[in-house]
Design an enzyme around this catalytic site. Structure first.
Site, PDB file in Angstrom:
ATOM      1  N   ILE A 101      -3.345 -11.646   7.631  1.00 16.59           N
ATOM      2  CA  ILE A 101      -3.673 -11.211   8.870  1.00 16.59           C
ATOM      3  C   ILE A 101      -5.258 -11.387   9.316  1.00 16.59           C
ATOM      4  O   ILE A 101      -5.322 -10.884  10.590  1.00 16.59           O
ATOM      5  CB  ILE A 101      -3.312  -9.758   9.101  1.00 16.59           C
TER       6      ILE A 101
ATOM      7  N   TYR B 108     -16.504   2.119   7.474  1.00 16.77           N
ATOM      8  CA  TYR B 108     -15.041   2.225   7.319  1.00 16.77           C
ATOM      9  C   TYR B 108     -14.673   2.755   8.803  1.00 16.77           C
ATOM     10  O   TYR B 108     -14.238   2.207   9.501  1.00 16.77           O
ATOM     11  CB  TYR B 108     -14.746   3.077   6.229  1.00 16.77           C
TER      12      TYR B 108
ATOM     13  N   ALA C 193      -5.284  -2.192   5.604  1.00 16.34           N
ATOM     14  CA  ALA C 193      -6.733  -1.940   6.068  1.00 16.34           C
ATOM     15  C   ALA C 193      -7.443  -2.131   4.803  1.00 16.34           C
ATOM     16  O   ALA C 193      -7.072  -2.297   3.649  1.00 16.34           O
ATOM     17  CB  ALA C 193      -6.602  -0.704   6.446  1.00 16.34           C
TER      18      ALA C 193
ATOM     19  N   GLY D 143       0.818  -1.272   0.100  1.00 18.84           N
ATOM     20  CA  GLY D 143       0.037   0.029  -0.160  1.00 18.84           C
ATOM     21  C   GLY D 143       0.862   1.198  -0.081  1.00 18.84           C
ATOM     22  O   GLY D 143       2.027   1.279  -0.127  1.00 18.84           O
ATOM     23  N   GLN D 144       0.069   2.301   0.081  1.00 21.46           N
ATOM     24  CA  GLN D 144       0.848   3.830  -0.206  1.00 21.46           C
ATOM     25  C   GLN D 144       1.943   3.871   1.292  1.00 21.46           C
ATOM     26  O   GLN D 144       3.077   4.236   1.018  1.00 21.46           O
ATOM     27  CB  GLN D 144      -0.080   4.813  -0.086  1.00 21.46           C
ATOM     28  N   LEU D 145       1.322   3.556   2.211  1.00 19.32           N
ATOM     29  CA  LEU D 145       2.256   3.669   3.451  1.00 19.32           C
ATOM     30  C   LEU D 145       3.214   2.760   3.634  1.00 19.32           C
ATOM     31  O   LEU D 145       4.692   3.011   3.952  1.00 19.32           O
ATOM     32  CB  LEU D 145       1.369   3.937   4.911  1.00 19.32           C
TER      33      LEU D 145
ATOM     34  N   ASP E  48      -9.137   9.740  10.439  1.00 17.90           N
ATOM     35  CA  ASP E  48     -10.291  10.538  10.810  1.00 17.90           C
ATOM     36  C   ASP E  48     -11.544  10.347  10.964  1.00 17.90           C
ATOM     37  O   ASP E  48     -12.263  11.137  11.375  1.00 17.90           O
ATOM     38  CB  ASP E  48      -9.755  12.061  10.123  1.00 17.90           C
TER      39      ASP E  48
END
Length: 282
Positions: free
Chosen positions: A38, A126, A61, A10-12, A103
């Protein structure tokens, strides 16, 4: 230390991998679903035991916010149950865990930046599943850090910045929502903060991280086009009501970053500086 990164594609996760060579004192285990499922607690226990894992950064996620409204079961598995399995195993070993959250655990009805102990009130599948994930991790792993972030983008994968650049080149006009306010987060800056926390030692608790500043999606798009040199596309502001989506989104989700800055002595870049850095790399 032996450190497990989940969701490495993923991005992170990709940004974490780019930084790992600067932290070569640690052994890094980068996994995605092909290497480690996972949602399977036995598989996690086996992997963690065999590789003597000391800490986990959970970057995995279910992040398709609108699709989540129709896929609650899968969303719950990935965002609520999987973090619990990871935290349980690390808690048993006396290890640490960093859980990335969002957030969206807030409903966005505030008008001042959200601090870590503000009441949570998610109003999407979500957001609800991510909040359960947070609570599970804190309950099951004493040495855990929750980092809530927002509006994540990077040079990897699909994200708002890349989409707006593509559409800006393809379309003569775009409508973008102007009445949802927040702060973008360059995934590389978040990865740097995570590495700093690992390096200085995990201080358990909930933290907020995004870039500095405040902006709407409309203003963000205007800045993306300006920096990318896109001039032929007219961007017009839309009300949220003009662009209905399956999931509710927070109207105001600016995060207060005081706690993470003070705890780890980090400086967070202004959103526009980071956006320029990302677009230059693209």
């Amino acid at each position: 230390m032996n450190i497990l990164i989940t969701g490495c594609n993923g991005q992170l996760g990709n940004e974490m991998q780019l930084l790992e060579k600067e932290y070569s004192q640690h052994q890094w285990f980068n996994t995605d679903v092909a290497e480690l499922d996972i949602t399977n607690q036995d598989a996690i226990e086996l992997f963690v035991t065999e590789n003597k894992i000391d800490g986990i950064v959970n970057c995995a996620a279910y992040t398709a916010v609108d699709k989540a409204e129709d896929n609650e079961e899968l969303c719950t598995k990935l965002n609520a149950e999987a973090p619990a399995y990871l935290a349980h195993v690390m808690g048993q070993r006396g290890g640490w865990m960093i859980q990335i959250s969002t957030d969206y655990v807030f409903d966005g009805t505030k008008h001042t930046p959200y601090v870590e102990d503000d009441d949570t009130c998610p109003n999407s599948v979500y957001g609800r599943t991510k909040l359960v994930g947070e609570l599970n991790v804190q309950k099951l792993c004493e040495h855990s850090m929750i980092i809530r972030t927002a509006w994540l983008y990077s040079t990897f994968g699909n994200n708002f910045v890349k989409t707006m650049i593509r559409l800006g080149k393809e379309k003569p006009e775009l409508g973008v929502i102007f009445d949802q306010i927040g702060t973008p987060t360059y995934a590389r800056d978040l990865a740097v903060a995570i590495m700093t926390a690992i390096d200085k030692g995990i201080v358990p608790g909930v933290y907020h991280f995004s870039n500095e500043g405040v902006i709407s999606w409309y203003d963000f798009t205007k800045a993306i086009h300006r920096i990318a040199g896109i001039t032929a596309c007219h961007v017009r502001p839309l009300h949220t009501a003009e662009y209905p989506t399956p999931a509710n989104r927070p109207h105001y989700s600016v995060l207060d970053k005081t706690k993470i800055k003070q705890t780890y002595g980090i400086e967070i870049p202004y959103w526009e500086e980071s956006l320029k850095d990302c677009i230059e790399k693209l």
